[in-house]
Design a protein around this motif. Structure first.
Motif, PDB file in Angstrom:
ATOM      1  N   SER A   1      33.298  58.694   4.376  1.00 42.59           N
ATOM      2  CA  SER A   1      32.504  59.718   3.687  1.00 42.59           C
ATOM      3  C   SER A   1      32.907  61.106   4.181  1.00 42.59           C
ATOM      4  CB  SER A   1      31.010  59.482   3.921  1.00 42.59           C
ATOM      5  OG  SER A   1      30.713  59.561   5.297  1.00 42.59           O
ATOM      6  N   THR A   2      34.121  61.226   4.739  1.00 44.03           N
ATOM      7  CA  THR A   2      34.552  62.509   5.296  1.00 44.03           C
ATOM      8  C   THR A   2      34.723  63.584   4.228  1.00 44.03           C
ATOM      9  OG1 THR A   2      36.844  61.760   5.221  1.00 44.03           O
ATOM     10  CG2 THR A   2      35.683  61.477   7.297  1.00 44.03           C
ATOM     11  N   ASN A   3      35.150  63.202   3.029  1.00 46.57           N
ATOM     12  CA  ASN A   3      35.345  64.198   1.974  1.00 46.57           C
ATOM     13  C   ASN A   3      34.039  64.623   1.313  1.00 46.57           C
ATOM     14  OD1 ASN A   3      38.086  64.229   2.385  1.00 46.57           O
ATOM     15  ND2 ASN A   3      38.505  62.701   0.813  1.00 46.57           N
ATOM     16  N   HIS A   4      33.049  63.739   1.327  1.00 54.00           N
ATOM     17  CA  HIS A   4      31.762  64.020   0.689  1.00 54.00           C
ATOM     18  C   HIS A   4      30.617  63.551   1.585  1.00 54.00           C
ATOM     19  CE1 HIS A   4      33.770  65.076  -3.039  1.00 54.00           C
ATOM     20  NE2 HIS A   4      34.478  63.973  -2.930  1.00 54.00           N
ATOM     21  N   PRO A   5      30.427  64.161   2.744  1.00 55.46           N
ATOM     22  CA  PRO A   5      29.368  63.690   3.641  1.00 55.46           C
ATOM     23  C   PRO A   5      27.975  63.766   3.036  1.00 55.46           C
ATOM     24  CG  PRO A   5      30.327  65.759   4.423  1.00 55.46           C
ATOM     25  CD  PRO A   5      31.141  65.302   3.257  1.00 55.46           C
ATOM     26  N   GLN A   6      27.768  64.643   2.062  1.00 51.26           N
ATOM     27  CA  GLN A   6      26.457  64.741   1.422  1.00 51.26           C
ATOM     28  C   GLN A   6      26.161  63.516   0.551  1.00 51.26           C
ATOM     29  OE1 GLN A   6      29.096  66.526   0.684  1.00 51.26           O
ATOM     30  NE2 GLN A   6      29.296  66.837  -1.494  1.00 51.26           N
ATOM     31  N   LEU A   7      27.186  62.730   0.218  1.00 51.02           N
ATOM     32  CA  LEU A   7      27.002  61.530  -0.594  1.00 51.02           C
ATOM     33  C   LEU A   7      26.904  60.275   0.253  1.00 51.02           C
ATOM     34  CD1 LEU A   7      29.570  62.266  -3.459  1.00 51.02           C
ATOM     35  CD2 LEU A   7      27.118  62.700  -3.424  1.00 51.02           C
ATOM     36  N   ALA A   8      26.890  60.414   1.556  1.00 53.49           N
ATOM     37  CA  ALA A   8      26.840  59.258   2.446  1.00 53.49           C
ATOM     38  C   ALA A   8      25.554  58.477   2.201  1.00 53.49           C
ATOM     39  CB  ALA A   8      26.916  59.716   3.893  1.00 53.49           C
ATOM     40  N   GLY A   9      25.690  57.164   2.172  1.00 50.16           N
ATOM     41  CA  GLY A   9      24.526  56.313   1.953  1.00 50.16           C
ATOM     42  C   GLY A   9      24.293  55.403   3.133  1.00 50.16           C
ATOM     43  N   SER A  10      23.566  54.336   2.893  1.00 49.96           N
ATOM     44  CA  SER A  10      23.220  53.411   3.970  1.00 49.96           C
ATOM     45  C   SER A  10      24.298  52.372   4.222  1.00 49.96           C
ATOM     46  CB  SER A  10      21.911  52.699   3.629  1.00 49.96           C
ATOM     47  OG  SER A  10      22.092  51.907   2.465  1.00 49.96           O
ATOM     48  N   GLY A  11      25.213  52.213   3.283  1.00 49.21           N
ATOM     49  CA  GLY A  11      26.244  51.197   3.440  1.00 49.21           C
ATOM     50  C   GLY A  11      25.784  49.822   2.995  1.00 49.21           C
ATOM     51  N   LEU A  12      24.791  49.762   2.121  1.00 46.78           N
ATOM     52  CA  LEU A  12      24.255  48.479   1.665  1.00 46.78           C
ATOM     53  C   LEU A  12      24.593  48.143   0.220  1.00 46.78           C
ATOM     54  CD1 LEU A  12      20.693  48.555   3.270  1.00 46.78           C
ATOM     55  CD2 LEU A  12      22.622  47.142   3.925  1.00 46.78           C
ATOM     56  N   GLY A  13      25.157  49.066  -0.528  1.00 54.79           N
ATOM     57  CA  GLY A  13      25.370  48.869  -1.966  1.00 54.79           C
ATOM     58  C   GLY A  13      26.180  47.632  -2.315  1.00 54.79           C
ATOM     59  N   LEU A  14      27.368  47.481  -1.744  1.00 55.05           N
ATOM     60  CA  LEU A  14      28.214  46.324  -2.076  1.00 55.05           C
ATOM     61  C   LEU A  14      27.663  45.030  -1.497  1.00 55.05           C
ATOM     62  CD1 LEU A  14      31.817  47.803  -1.791  1.00 55.05           C
ATOM     63  CD2 LEU A  14      30.573  47.154  -3.852  1.00 55.05           C
ATOM     64  N   VAL A  15      27.004  45.120  -0.336  1.00 61.21           N
ATOM     65  CA  VAL A  15      26.404  43.933   0.278  1.00 61.21           C
ATOM     66  C   VAL A  15      25.334  43.359  -0.648  1.00 61.21           C
ATOM     67  CG1 VAL A  15      25.066  43.076   2.239  1.00 61.21           C
ATOM     68  CG2 VAL A  15      26.877  44.747   2.603  1.00 61.21           C
ATOM     69  N   LEU A  16      24.458  44.222  -1.145  1.00 61.06           N
ATOM     70  CA  LEU A  16      23.386  43.770  -2.042  1.00 61.06           C
ATOM     71  C   LEU A  16      23.944  43.283  -3.375  1.00 61.06           C
ATOM     72  CD1 LEU A  16      20.695  46.488  -1.313  1.00 61.06           C
ATOM     73  CD2 LEU A  16      20.752  44.122  -0.504  1.00 61.06           C
ATOM     74  N   SER A  17      24.966  43.947  -3.876  1.00 62.30           N
ATOM     75  CA  SER A  17      25.590  43.534  -5.136  1.00 62.30           C
ATOM     76  C   SER A  17      26.198  42.152  -5.012  1.00 62.30           C
ATOM     77  CB  SER A  17      26.666  44.524  -5.558  1.00 62.30           C
ATOM     78  OG  SER A  17      26.112  45.790  -5.790  1.00 62.30           O
ATOM     79  N   LYS A  18      26.839  41.881  -3.885  1.00 62.91           N
ATOM     80  CA  LYS A  18      27.473  40.584  -3.665  1.00 62.91           C
ATOM     81  C   LYS A  18      26.428  39.481  -3.623  1.00 62.91           C
ATOM     82  CE  LYS A  18      30.556  38.142  -0.521  1.00 62.91           C
ATOM     83  NZ  LYS A  18      31.292  38.201   0.755  1.00 62.91           N
ATOM     84  N   GLN A  19      25.278  39.754  -2.989  1.00 63.33           N
ATOM     85  CA  GLN A  19      24.233  38.728  -2.878  1.00 63.33           C
ATOM     86  C   GLN A  19      23.558  38.519  -4.206  1.00 63.33           C
ATOM     87  OE1 GLN A  19      21.671  39.867   0.360  1.00 63.33           O
ATOM     88  NE2 GLN A  19      23.236  39.478   1.878  1.00 63.33           N
TER      89      GLN A  19
END
Length: 53
Positions: A35-53
């Motif tokens: 998220s170095t190019n867009h630190p304001q868009l940093a999230g929790s890091g759960l999006g793909l994990v939840l999508s996979k489940q």
């Protein structure tokens, strides 16, 4: 009468990609690959994990 219908789907990815050494982190909870190019868009890091489940 034969059905000659078909679908064409084209995807264009213009992103910078993910380095090979970080791809194993993609579906792990709370991992942010880059998220170095867009630190304001940093999230929790759960999006793909939840999508996979």
């Amino acid at each position: 009468m034969p059905d000659d219908s078909f679908l064409v789907l084209e995807v264009k990815d213009t992103g910078k990609g993910i380095a090979l050494e970080k791809q194993h982190l993609l579906f792990q909870a709370f991992q942010q690959i880059d998220s170095t190019n867009h630190p304001q868009l940093a999230g929790s890091g759960l999006g793909l994990v939840l999508s996979k489940q």
